[in-house]
Design a protein around this motif. Sequence first.
Motif, short mmCIF file in Angstrom:
data_model
loop_
_atom_site.label_atom_id
_atom_site.label_comp_id
_atom_site.label_asym_id
_atom_site.label_seq_id
_atom_site.Cartn_x
_atom_site.Cartn_y
_atom_site.Cartn_z
N GLY A 13 47.39 67.76 11.66
CA GLY A 13 47.40 66.55 12.43
C GLY A 13 48.77 66.06 12.80
O GLY A 13 49.73 66.37 12.17
N TYR A 157 39.01 65.59 14.88
CA TYR A 157 39.26 64.69 13.75
C TYR A 157 40.75 64.74 13.39
O TYR A 157 41.59 64.67 14.28
CB TYR A 157 38.35 65.06 12.59
CG TYR A 157 36.88 64.90 12.94
CD1 TYR A 157 36.29 63.64 12.96
CD2 TYR A 157 36.09 66.01 13.27
CE1 TYR A 157 34.94 63.48 13.30
CE2 TYR A 157 34.75 65.86 13.61
CZ TYR A 157 34.18 64.59 13.62
OH TYR A 157 32.86 64.43 13.97
N VAL A 158 41.09 64.84 12.12
CA VAL A 158 42.48 64.81 11.68
C VAL A 158 42.85 66.15 11.07
O VAL A 158 42.17 66.66 10.17
CB VAL A 158 42.71 63.70 10.62
CG1 VAL A 158 44.15 63.76 10.10
CG2 VAL A 158 42.41 62.33 11.20
N VAL A 368 37.89 58.10 11.51
CA VAL A 368 39.24 58.59 11.77
C VAL A 368 39.38 58.83 13.27
O VAL A 368 38.40 59.07 13.98
CB VAL A 368 39.57 59.89 10.99
CG1 VAL A 368 39.45 59.65 9.50
CG2 VAL A 368 38.71 61.06 11.44
N GLU A 369 40.61 58.77 13.75
CA GLU A 369 40.86 58.97 15.17
C GLU A 369 40.70 60.43 15.56
O GLU A 369 40.84 61.34 14.74
CB GLU A 369 42.26 58.47 15.52
CG GLU A 369 42.44 56.98 15.37
CD GLU A 369 43.81 56.52 15.82
OE1 GLU A 369 44.38 57.14 16.73
OE2 GLU A 369 44.32 55.53 15.24
N VAL A 372 44.06 63.78 15.77
CA VAL A 372 45.31 63.43 15.09
C VAL A 372 45.89 64.67 14.43
O VAL A 372 45.20 65.40 13.73
CB VAL A 372 45.08 62.33 14.04
CG1 VAL A 372 46.33 62.10 13.21
CG2 VAL A 372 44.63 61.03 14.70
N GLN A 374 48.55 65.26 11.72
CA GLN A 374 49.32 64.49 10.74
C GLN A 374 50.39 65.36 10.10
O GLN A 374 50.09 66.39 9.50
CB GLN A 374 48.39 63.95 9.64
CG GLN A 374 49.10 63.18 8.55
CD GLN A 374 49.78 61.92 9.07
OE1 GLN A 374 49.19 61.16 9.83
NE2 GLN A 374 51.02 61.71 8.67
N LEU A 415 44.89 56.62 7.18
CA LEU A 415 44.30 57.30 8.33
C LEU A 415 42.85 56.90 8.57
O LEU A 415 42.25 57.29 9.57
CB LEU A 415 44.40 58.82 8.14
CG LEU A 415 45.82 59.38 8.10
CD1 LEU A 415 45.80 60.86 7.75
CD2 LEU A 415 46.54 59.16 9.41
#
Length: 434
Positions: A13, A157-158, A368-369, A372, A374, A415
């Motif tokens: 992410g 998702y992340v 969650v965004e 992403v 991370q 997150l």
Amino acid sequence: MAFSTVLLTIGLGLGAAALPASSGMKNIKNVVVLVQENRSFDTLAGGFTYNSAIDGLVNNDYCNLANVSVPTSENICAADIANNIASDDPDHSITGGNMQVFGTYHPAADAKSSMGGFVTEQSYYYNLQQNMMEAAEVINYYKPDLVPVTEAMAENYVLFDRWFAAVPGPTNPNRAYLTSGTVHGHGSNDNAYNVSMLPQTSIFEQLTEHNITWMNYQNTTGKGSASFLPDALFYQWTAKSGMGDTNVLPISQFYEDAKNGNLPQFTWINPECCDYMSMHPKSPINMGENFMKSIYDAIRGSPQWKDTLFIITWDEHGGFADHVAPPTGVPAGDNIPYTEKALDGKNYTFHFDRLGIRVPAMLISPWVEKGVVQNKPSSGEGDFTHTSILKFVSELWDLPTLGPRVDWSPSFGNLITNKFRDDTPEKMPNAAGY
């Protein structure tokens, strides 16, 4: 009584705007964790192109010498030609990892990580000096269309691209860190794991003490599965308390519980090992992908989806290459070192003071965004690692942390957002055979 579930998938992410940990976490009532087997980040995600910020292999020229001791030896470079079924199971012992990361079995305390010894170790381990094509299998990676489930999870998702295994060694020590924050000196897949002999407090014991429901579902498909106990049964407490009889159930019960909205607050899933669905060589990658799909589809279709965080990660790199050097100077889970004999016949003692090699990790939830990637924690301290799961759980349910490594580990609670997404895929794609 129906339980709510949190679906947490750990993956690659890019840092998105993060809310305070206490803000969105109230939306998570249940956590589901699936830990697959033996693949590095670069192997599975190094070819992803949907986000240019991913620290993979598409924009990196990553090569290893055929022999790190011979500077003029052939340069072997990563290519997107990884096979569905690996020819060999690469060395993933702690000393084998030393060669892969440092180019020597006996690195000094201040040694610098070159990440240049993967092909050398594969060559030594399987005597492949005359077959560099086979030795190069450890540095090759998958085209995205051959790992469509992993990519779709990451893209929706992340995905973490700085998530490191807890131990630069094999499966069971990493699974012990994942579930207790230490290994009590057991740095190989020794017999202690097979007979429930680990004495430390596990997350399963801790959850029971705090009246938080949990279950360890095990996929027993495959002839090798019986040789490994499910992770909850590594521990003396689980066996002696009787919880191993009541709270370790077959994977078929997971699908039933998800369908009926009866998943516990904390779900831990063991894949089979190591023939079909775990991704551990020589498991076919496409079968592992479709096992992950089956878990996602069950959670996404569950009445508990709205309360769930699903975490997916891989226990360790399995001897497969990654170009990012693991962090050093991290606290151990306790003060018990581990000694093993390297391939050169000499002993090496490890103090659990550095992390393992980078692996994929994803957080999956309607909270969650999307997309992403991370990197390092927003605080800039530490790096995400397996014990970040334990740190998150301790924050989620207000539990004491399980030792120094967990204390040190960054959480990812920031997150989790307050915005419920209604655009999450109902099902993951199929991974076709090839």
